[in-house]
Motif scaffolding. Structure first.
Motif, PDB file in Angstrom:
ATOM      1  N   GLU A   7       0.837  -1.197   0.000  1.00  0.00           N
ATOM      2  CA  GLU A   7       0.000   0.000   0.000  1.00  0.00           C
ATOM      3  C   GLU A   7       0.872   1.248   0.000  1.00  0.00           C
ATOM      4  O   GLU A   7       2.061   1.185   0.306  1.00  0.00           O
ATOM      5  CB  GLU A   7      -0.913   0.011   1.230  1.00  0.00           C
ATOM      6  N   ALA A   9       3.257   4.271  -0.358  1.00  0.00           N
ATOM      7  CA  ALA A   9       4.560   4.485  -0.982  1.00  0.00           C
ATOM      8  C   ALA A   9       5.220   3.174  -1.380  1.00  0.00           C
ATOM      9  O   ALA A   9       5.934   3.120  -2.385  1.00  0.00           O
ATOM     10  CB  ALA A   9       5.473   5.271  -0.046  1.00  0.00           C
ATOM     11  N   SER A  12       3.587   2.152  -4.608  1.00  0.00           N
ATOM     12  CA  SER A  12       4.040   3.056  -5.677  1.00  0.00           C
ATOM     13  C   SER A  12       5.449   2.714  -6.127  1.00  0.00           C
ATOM     14  O   SER A  12       5.746   2.695  -7.327  1.00  0.00           O
ATOM     15  CB  SER A  12       3.993   4.506  -5.204  1.00  0.00           C
ATOM     16  N   ALA A  13       6.329   2.430  -5.172  1.00  0.00           N
ATOM     17  CA  ALA A  13       7.711   2.074  -5.507  1.00  0.00           C
ATOM     18  C   ALA A  13       7.762   0.761  -6.277  1.00  0.00           C
ATOM     19  O   ALA A  13       8.510   0.628  -7.259  1.00  0.00           O
ATOM     20  CB  ALA A  13       8.554   1.983  -4.247  1.00  0.00           C
ATOM     21  N   VAL A  15       5.402  -0.581  -8.187  1.00  0.00           N
ATOM     22  CA  VAL A  15       4.831  -0.396  -9.527  1.00  0.00           C
ATOM     23  C   VAL A  15       5.787   0.402 -10.404  1.00  0.00           C
ATOM     24  O   VAL A  15       5.934   0.114 -11.600  1.00  0.00           O
ATOM     25  CB  VAL A  15       3.441   0.276  -9.450  1.00  0.00           C
ATOM     26  N   SER A  16       6.476   1.370  -9.836  1.00  0.00           N
ATOM     27  CA  SER A  16       7.407   2.176 -10.634  1.00  0.00           C
ATOM     28  C   SER A  16       8.570   1.335 -11.153  1.00  0.00           C
ATOM     29  O   SER A  16       9.191   1.693 -12.149  1.00  0.00           O
ATOM     30  CB  SER A  16       7.926   3.366  -9.842  1.00  0.00           C
ATOM     31  N   THR A  22       0.354  -0.568 -14.272  1.00  0.00           N
ATOM     32  CA  THR A  22      -0.316   0.466 -13.491  1.00  0.00           C
ATOM     33  C   THR A  22      -1.217  -0.222 -12.467  1.00  0.00           C
ATOM     34  O   THR A  22      -1.388  -1.446 -12.501  1.00  0.00           O
ATOM     35  CB  THR A  22      -1.180   1.375 -14.391  1.00  0.00           C
TER      36      THR A  22
END
Length: 96
Positions: A7, A9, A12-13, A15-16, A22
């Motif tokens: 969940e 950050a 996000s990390a 997925v990046s 996405t």
């Protein structure tokens, strides 16, 4: 095997670090395009064998040369490291 949800950050990390993935509707999402139907189906066959070995199965949809993939860990109620690992495997298969 239970996995912890990714969940904020941390998600996000993760997925990046994935190429073209996405988050859509609480799932990892990617659309692959291949030269033709046979190439798309070949990817799906190889990806299915990989998913079966990991006992972690995608939601996917195929029309001609396009394969849409959604990954989530239903037992955990969202995206886990299991999904990230499978996304990485699928990308390796698609690039072979």
């Amino acid at each position: 095997m239970a996995r912890d949800l990714l969940e904020g950050a941390v998600l996000s990390a993760a997925v990046s670090g994935l190429d073209g993935w996405t988050v859509q509707d609480g799932k990892l999402h990617k659309e692959y395009r291949f030269a033709d139907f046979v190439s798309a189906f070949g990817f799906m066959s190889a990806a299915a064998l990989c998913a079966e070995r990991k006992n972690h199965h995608p939601e996917w949809f195929n029309v001609y040369n396009t394969v849409r993939v959604d990954l989530s860990t239903h037992d955990a109620g969202g995206i886990t490291t299991w999904d990230v690992e499978l996304a990485e495997e699928f990308d390796r298969i698609a690039n072979d």
